[in-house]
Scaffold this motif. Structure first.
Motif, PDB file in Angstrom:
ATOM      1  N   GLU A  11       1.813  13.395   3.422  1.00 61.37           N
ATOM      2  CA  GLU A  11       0.485  13.817   3.909  1.00 61.37           C
ATOM      3  C   GLU A  11      -0.576  13.559   2.851  1.00 61.37           C
ATOM      4  N   ALA A  12      -0.231  13.931   1.599  1.00 59.20           N
ATOM      5  CA  ALA A  12      -1.180  13.740   0.495  1.00 59.20           C
ATOM      6  C   ALA A  12      -1.536  12.266   0.339  1.00 59.20           C
ATOM      7  N   ILE A  13      -0.526  11.399   0.470  1.00 59.81           N
ATOM      8  CA  ILE A  13      -0.776   9.962   0.332  1.00 59.81           C
ATOM      9  C   ILE A  13      -1.761   9.499   1.406  1.00 59.81           C
ATOM     10  N   VAL A  14      -1.505   9.940   2.649  1.00 55.21           N
ATOM     11  CA  VAL A  14      -2.385   9.528   3.752  1.00 55.21           C
ATOM     12  C   VAL A  14      -3.798  10.060   3.515  1.00 55.21           C
ATOM     13  N   VAL A  15      -3.893  11.324   3.115  1.00 56.99           N
ATOM     14  CA  VAL A  15      -5.213  11.936   2.912  1.00 56.99           C
ATOM     15  C   VAL A  15      -5.980  11.261   1.778  1.00 56.99           C
ATOM     16  N   TYR A  16      -5.291  11.087   0.626  1.00 61.86           N
ATOM     17  CA  TYR A  16      -6.014  10.596  -0.558  1.00 61.86           C
ATOM     18  C   TYR A  16      -6.226   9.091  -0.589  1.00 61.86           C
ATOM     19  N   THR A  17      -5.268   8.319  -0.013  1.00 64.53           N
ATOM     20  CA  THR A  17      -5.411   6.858  -0.115  1.00 64.53           C
ATOM     21  C   THR A  17      -5.811   6.212   1.202  1.00 64.53           C
ATOM     22  N   GLY A  18      -5.623   6.920   2.302  1.00 60.35           N
ATOM     23  CA  GLY A  18      -5.941   6.328   3.601  1.00 60.35           C
ATOM     24  C   GLY A  18      -4.876   5.327   4.026  1.00 60.35           C
ATOM     25  N   LEU A  19      -3.787   5.221   3.236  1.00 60.02           N
ATOM     26  CA  LEU A  19      -2.711   4.274   3.554  1.00 60.02           C
ATOM     27  C   LEU A  19      -1.504   5.034   4.078  1.00 60.02           C
ATOM     28  N   SER A  20      -0.710   4.334   4.904  1.00 61.20           N
ATOM     29  CA  SER A  20       0.536   4.956   5.342  1.00 61.20           C
ATOM     30  C   SER A  20       1.493   4.984   4.144  1.00 61.20           C
ATOM     31  N   PRO A  21       2.432   5.952   4.083  1.00 61.88           N
ATOM     32  CA  PRO A  21       3.350   6.021   2.927  1.00 61.88           C
ATOM     33  C   PRO A  21       4.064   4.685   2.687  1.00 61.88           C
ATOM     34  N   THR A  22       4.481   3.968   3.748  1.00 56.90           N
ATOM     35  CA  THR A  22       5.175   2.692   3.567  1.00 56.90           C
ATOM     36  C   THR A  22       4.265   1.698   2.846  1.00 56.90           C
ATOM     37  N   THR A  26       4.711   0.053  -0.924  1.00 55.33           N
ATOM     38  CA  THR A  26       4.784  -1.416  -1.066  1.00 55.33           C
ATOM     39  C   THR A  26       3.757  -1.886  -2.098  1.00 55.33           C
ATOM     40  N   VAL A  27       2.521  -1.364  -1.974  1.00 57.89           N
ATOM     41  CA  VAL A  27       1.454  -1.750  -2.913  1.00 57.89           C
ATOM     42  C   VAL A  27       1.858  -1.355  -4.334  1.00 57.89           C
ATOM     43  N   LEU A  28       2.431  -0.163  -4.474  1.00 53.49           N
ATOM     44  CA  LEU A  28       2.857   0.316  -5.788  1.00 53.49           C
ATOM     45  C   LEU A  28       3.908  -0.629  -6.408  1.00 53.49           C
ATOM     46  N   ALA A  29       4.878  -1.040  -5.579  1.00 51.28           N
ATOM     47  CA  ALA A  29       5.938  -1.930  -6.068  1.00 51.28           C
ATOM     48  C   ALA A  29       5.352  -3.270  -6.508  1.00 51.28           C
ATOM     49  N   ILE A  30       4.402  -3.806  -5.710  1.00 52.44           N
ATOM     50  CA  ILE A  30       3.778  -5.093  -6.075  1.00 52.44           C
ATOM     51  C   ILE A  30       3.037  -4.964  -7.407  1.00 52.44           C
ATOM     52  N   LEU A  31       2.334  -3.856  -7.584  1.00 50.06           N
ATOM     53  CA  LEU A  31       1.588  -3.649  -8.834  1.00 50.06           C
ATOM     54  C   LEU A  31       2.535  -3.608 -10.037  1.00 50.06           C
ATOM     55  N   PHE A  32       3.668  -2.946  -9.910  1.00 52.35           N
ATOM     56  CA  PHE A  32       4.663  -2.890 -10.997  1.00 52.35           C
ATOM     57  C   PHE A  32       5.192  -4.282 -11.320  1.00 52.35           C
ATOM     58  N   ALA A  33       5.494  -5.036 -10.238  1.00 57.42           N
ATOM     59  CA  ALA A  33       6.031  -6.391 -10.437  1.00 57.42           C
ATOM     60  C   ALA A  33       5.004  -7.245 -11.178  1.00 57.42           C
TER      61      ALA A  33
END
Ligand code: HEM
Length: 235
Positions: A11-22, A26-33
């Motif tokens: 819920e927090a992810i959706v509220v704060y980022t406007g993105l679905s958890p999936t 995915t974005v987080l993993a790409i940034l790490f890579a």
């Protein structure tokens, strides 16, 4: 409990980022890579760069020790200066004259393109522009005029760039057959420690006197007289 935490997090992810958890993960993993790729490319940290090469890396980072005269050594003794022992200087010889090439560790040090020359008299290999095992010797008998000239150029380059730190005590002939006008002999040729250049007088009769610098000269001094002046003399 864990499930509750997970749904709160979603819920927090959706509220704060406007993105679905999936999408968010995915974005987080790409940034790490991306971060991993960029840091390995530019070598800005220890973890990616130093695997397996930390010894070489440390050796390169250490300040160079000033060249030390080792005097007269045998070819066997010279092998100990091939760069594998970081405590010892990196040495290489041309025509029985030993030079400290520690400053060019990237060329002659372990893993370097010319590591096979380190700790050896590489005269024959340099004259023939060869990397073959059989040419890794100071024996220059039977070489042609072009090969001897190429070797001479290498010697000038080394005299100008590196400090001479000793001579090889050897039984291999290092006389240039051409300059003596006689076929080379395989007699023992021990170098006189008090005057290491003396034995080269015959061989170097064709060379200008100033190309036989004394033991104590520094590379800087040598570079004043070689190779340009010598080349001018030759012409
Ligand atoms: C495809 C052939 C070759 C290429 C492209 C090549 C390239 C180079 C380059 C770029 C350098 C660095 C020059 C400098 O920064 O001073 C170098 C140095 C050197 N090359 Fe080669 N090389 C080749 C073949 C050879 C061969 C056949 C030999 C001898 C058998 C040789 C012996 C050396 C040595 C001894 C140095 C170091 C000189 C020094 O201590 O300053 N190279 N080479």
């Amino acid at each position: 409990m864990a499930l509750q935490l997970w749904s709160t997090l979603k819920e927090a992810i959706v509220v704060y980022t406007g993105l679905s958890p999936t999408t968010f993960f995915t974005v987080l993993a790409i940034l790490f890579a991306l971060y991993y790729i960029v840091t390995s490319l530019f070598g800005s940290n220890d973890t990616h760069q130093r695997h397996g090469t930390s010894r070489d890396f440390d050796a390169q980072m250490e300040p160079l020790k000033p060249p030390v005269q080792i005097g007269e050594v045998t070819e066997e003794e010279l092998k100990e200066y091939d760069g594998n022992n970081p405590e010892k200087p990196l040495l290489m010889a041309i025509k029985g004259q030993i030079y400290d090439v520690s400053q060019s560790r990237m060329f002659y040090g372990p893993g370097g393109p010319y590591a096979l020359f380190a700790g050896k008299d590489a005269s024959r290999a340099l004259a023939k522009m060869s990397f073959e095992e059989k040419d890794l010797t100071g024996d220059i008998s039977g070489l042609g005029p072009f090969e001897l000239e190429a070797l001479q150029d290498w010697e000038y380059k080394f005299m100008g760039k590196y400090v001479k730190v000793g001579t090889i005590k050897t039984t291999v002939p290092v006389t240039e057959p051409e300059s003596t006008g006689e076929p080379s002999e395989s007699t023992s040729r021990d170098v006189d420690a008090s005057n290491p250049n003396e034995n080269n007088h015959e061989a170097e009769a064709s060379k200008p006197h100033e190309n036989t610098p004394s033991e104590t000269e520094t590379a800087a001094v040598k570079s004043d007289e070689t190779p340009s002046n010598v080349d001018a003399d030759k012409e």
